[in-house]
Design an enzyme around this catalytic site. Structure first.
Site, short mmCIF file in Angstrom:
data_model
loop_
_atom_site.label_atom_id
_atom_site.label_comp_id
_atom_site.label_asym_id
_atom_site.label_seq_id
_atom_site.Cartn_x
_atom_site.Cartn_y
_atom_site.Cartn_z
N THR A 49 -5.52 12.35 26.13
CA THR A 49 -5.18 11.64 24.89
C THR A 49 -6.45 11.16 24.20
O THR A 49 -6.59 11.27 22.97
CB THR A 49 -4.24 10.46 25.19
N GLY A 100 -6.44 5.79 27.06
CA GLY A 100 -5.08 6.14 27.45
C GLY A 100 -4.66 5.35 28.67
O GLY A 100 -5.35 4.43 29.12
N ALA A 101 -3.51 5.71 29.21
CA ALA A 101 -3.00 5.07 30.43
C ALA A 101 -2.05 6.02 31.14
O ALA A 101 -1.47 6.92 30.52
CB ALA A 101 -2.27 3.77 30.09
N ASP A 102 -1.91 5.82 32.43
CA ASP A 102 -0.90 6.56 33.18
C ASP A 102 0.46 5.87 33.10
O ASP A 102 1.50 6.52 33.13
CB ASP A 102 -1.36 6.71 34.63
N LYS A 112 -4.15 2.95 35.50
CA LYS A 112 -5.08 3.93 34.97
C LYS A 112 -5.86 4.56 36.12
O LYS A 112 -5.89 4.04 37.22
CB LYS A 112 -6.06 3.27 33.99
N GLU A 121 -14.03 2.86 33.11
CA GLU A 121 -13.07 2.42 32.08
C GLU A 121 -12.92 0.89 32.13
O GLU A 121 -12.89 0.23 31.09
CB GLU A 121 -11.72 3.09 32.32
C1 5RP Z 1 -8.44 8.41 33.25
C2 5RP Z 1 -7.32 7.57 32.76
C3 5RP Z 1 -6.51 8.11 31.64
O1 5RP Z 1 -6.53 7.19 30.60
C4 5RP Z 1 -5.11 8.33 32.10
O2 5RP Z 1 -5.13 9.15 33.25
C5 5RP Z 1 -4.27 8.99 31.00
O3 5RP Z 1 -4.74 10.29 30.80
P1 5RP Z 1 -4.03 11.28 29.78
O4 5RP Z 1 -4.31 10.78 28.40
O5 5RP Z 1 -4.68 12.61 30.06
O6 5RP Z 1 -2.56 11.29 30.09
O7 5RP Z 1 -7.06 6.50 33.21
O8 5RP Z 1 -9.05 7.85 34.38
#
Ligand code: 5RP
Length: 241
Positions: A49, A100-102, A112, A121
């Site tokens: 993202t 972004g975030a998981d 994350k 981060e």
């Molecule tokens: C990386 C992160 C990312 O922000 C998280 O994994 C989201 O990634 P994506 O935008 O690919 O879904 O924490 O360490």
């Protein structure tokens, strides 16, 4: 993918057709440009993202001095697009950090580290006045813990950290890449923990952060988001926390 319903108190930009996840990421990446303070450095996260955000940032690169990056991967992308990257130690504060975030809950707490960049981060987020999270709506949850929780650990502590998570009811496994334990930008390993429901993110982050050998736990409660730009089938929804 979870099916939680997004909050309704945000602003929504209308969007007629159903969009792919990739298109939703592009939308929120572009929407984040409105939070970039012209004339100032911007904090830049990591992930697919954020890559969309970096691409959008390149269109206004003449209006900012550059960025502070949270990973080698983001640094490479920023530099390739002609955006200067500054060391975090050169910077006292940033007005905004975009990442972004998981998972993100309804208070702006996040999980994350899916991209293994959680330590840098958290450092860049801590330098920043405002965390703007960009995510598609599959990331919005009521309680953190559906996505495996990433934890960066010093390798000699791994087995003990795994046992400590087991005592909390979680199952931690070392993340691998190409058949070997993944090595982070900081030269450490990642364990991913499943089986936890994190009802008190602040207390959880405070506790796990103290375990010997834990570099960074992927719960972002102390560095939570103040804003989430959520990509939904109806367009970008803005959640303010
Ligand atoms: C990386 C992160 C990312 O922000 C998280 O994994 C989201 O990634 P994506 O935008 O690919 O879904 O924490 O360490």
């Amino acid at each position: 993918m979870n099916t939680n319903t997004p909050q309704t108190h945000g602003q929504t930009a209308p969007q007629s057709d159903s969009l792919t996840q990739d298109e939703l990421k592009t939308l929120v990446g572009q929407a984040a440009l409105q939070y970039v303070v012209r004339g100032e450095l911007v904090g830049v996260g990591t992930g697919s993202t954020v890559n969309k955000f970096i691409d959008a940032l390149a269109t206004i690169k003449d209006q900012i001095p550059g960025a502070v990056s949270s990973s080698v991967a983001s640094t490479e992308r920023l530099l390739a697009l002609g955006i200067p990257v500054f060391d975090a130690n050169q910077v006292e504060r940033l007005s905004v950090y975009i990442d972004g975030a998981d998972e993100i809950d309804h208070q702006g707490h996040m999980v994350k580290g899916g991209g293994a960049a959680l330590t840098r981060e958290k450092i860049v987020a801590a330098l920043s006045d405002k965390f703007v999270c960009i995510a598609d709506e599959s990331k919005l949850v009521n309680v953190l813990g559906a996505f495996p929780l990433p934890v960066e650990v010093i390798p000699m502590a791994t087995a003990r950290v795994v046992r400590q998570f087991a005592a909390l009811g979680g199952q931690a496994v070392v993340r691998h890449k190409n058949g070997q334990p993944l090595v982070t930008d900081n030269g450490q390993h990642i364990v991913d923990v499943v089986g936890l429901k994190i009802h008190d993110p602040l207390a959880f982050e405070a506790e796990v952060s103290q375990w010997p050998g834990v570099v960074t736990v992927g719960v972002f409660a102390f560095q939570r988001a103040q804003v989430c730009l959520l990509g939904t089938a109806q367009g970008v929804k803005t959640l303010n926390f």
